[in-house]
Design an enzyme around this catalytic site. Structure first.
Site, short mmCIF file in Angstrom:
data_model
loop_
_atom_site.label_atom_id
_atom_site.label_comp_id
_atom_site.label_asym_id
_atom_site.label_seq_id
_atom_site.Cartn_x
_atom_site.Cartn_y
_atom_site.Cartn_z
N PRO A 2 -34.27 -8.41 3.96
CA PRO A 2 -33.18 -9.13 4.60
C PRO A 2 -33.59 -10.52 5.07
CG PRO A 2 -33.43 -6.94 5.51
CD PRO A 2 -34.66 -7.24 4.74
N GLU A 3 -32.88 -11.50 4.58
CA GLU A 3 -32.97 -12.84 5.14
C GLU A 3 -31.69 -13.02 5.95
OE1 GLU A 3 -34.33 -15.87 2.36
OE2 GLU A 3 -35.10 -14.34 1.03
#
Length: 297
Positions: A2-3
């Site tokens: 996850p960014e």
DNA sequence: ATGCTAACCTGCGCGC
DNA sequence: TGCGCGCAGGTTAGCA
């Protein structure tokens, strides 16, 4: 995985299920994530005032009553996801932590509320607690850089902060003390769209190039949020569905394949122990940019 | 201060 | 089919 876009996708999906609800209980199955899970018993019965995001951290704002407040801080690490599930959903491998919230049941669930469940195969994520009204005093949050989609972020900001810095511009924009939320995927994509070679020293990138880069970072992140994030392997939103931004990638994960703009073979290099891909033709400059196709905004 | 490396952990794809 | 190796979306601690 996850960014920022994936964390924001998660936040938006979760928000209606938690805001204004009561945290009935938490349950820890596997305590050893990056740090041991912190979820004091005293949180049971708290009201969840809201769900916020700072960089890649999710912040559950809790009202504990009698003037006390606190924040549950959740990071998804490389492989984490948070999902809303019916209360009695059987636990699967790598399910480590549950928030049990009250409220109307979801399809197939009981009347007792629902479950916000953390799954994280690699266990690089964390669940931590910060008491008090201001979560930003937490050591992990206190020194974070600006939000890329906020007002303080600009080309001028990047330009000023990068003077005399010798690290690669890619590492510079991935430094959470400078700007939060930009990880390996979106750094590569932004640099491609701005026509900047990832390896050039941050301090040698021109003011004009940073103006362009900051615009590209914002548009790439915004577009990715609109697409529900990027799913390479693990990521699913709070509804269990993957993101679709991977279809929009120009360079990340495309080493050796033709550039989607000029057909030049994309090159892969290692920068700061992270894989990086760029187009040797489109990404030339550290300063002035020659005319460039107006690819995806 | 700055910049680089190792470390945390599991799973998967690839070459043999 | 199995095995070992390298690599994966993040971030911090520790060292030069």
């Amino acid at each position: 995985m996850p960014e920022l876009p994936e964390v924001e996708t998660t936040r938006r999906g979760l928000e209606p299920w938690v805001t204004g609800r009561t945290l009935k209980a938490t349950r820890t199955y596997q305590r050893s994530l990056r740090w041991p899970i912190q979820a004091p018993e005293s949180l049971n019965g708290a009201t969840i005032n809201g769900l916020y995001r700072r960089g890649k951290y999710l912040l559950f704002d809790l009202d504990l009553g009698i003037g006390n407040s606190g924040t549950l801080i959740v990071h998804l690490g490389m492989s984490g996801s948070l999902r809303v599930l019916p209360l009695d959903t059987p636990r699967l491998k790598h399910d480590h932590f549950d928030l049990h919230v009250d409220g109307p049941r979801i399809a197939g669930g009981s009347d007792q509320g629902s479950l916000i469940r953390l799954n994280d195969p690699r266990r690089f994520g964390c669940v931590l607690y910060q008491s008090g009204a201001d979560a930003e005093v937490h050591p992990l949050l206190a020194h974070l850089g600006v939000e890329p989609l906020g007002n303080e972020f600009s080309g001028e900001y990047l330009f000023q902060r990068s003077r005399h810095r010798k690290l690669a511009v890619k590492n510079f924009i991935m430094d959470g003390k400078i700007v939060v939320g930009v990880g390996n995927i979106y750094a590569a994509e932004s640099l491609f769209l701005a026509g900047i070679r990832p390896i050039v020293p941050a301090g040698k990138v021109s003011r004009q190039a940073y103006a362009d880069l900051s615009d590209r970072i914002q548009s790439v992140l915004s577009n990715a949020i609109r697409q529900g994030g990027t799913t390479l392997r693990d990521f699913v939103g709070s509804d269990g569905k993957p993101g679709y931004f991977q279809q929009s990638l120009y360079v990340y994960g495309r080493e050796g394949q033709p550039c989607r703009v000029c057909m030049t073979r994309l090159k892969g290099i290692t920068i700061g122990a992270r894989s990086s891909v760029y187009c040797p033709n489109c990404q030339r400059r550290s300063g002035f940019q020659p005319p460039k196709l107006d690819v995806a905004g």
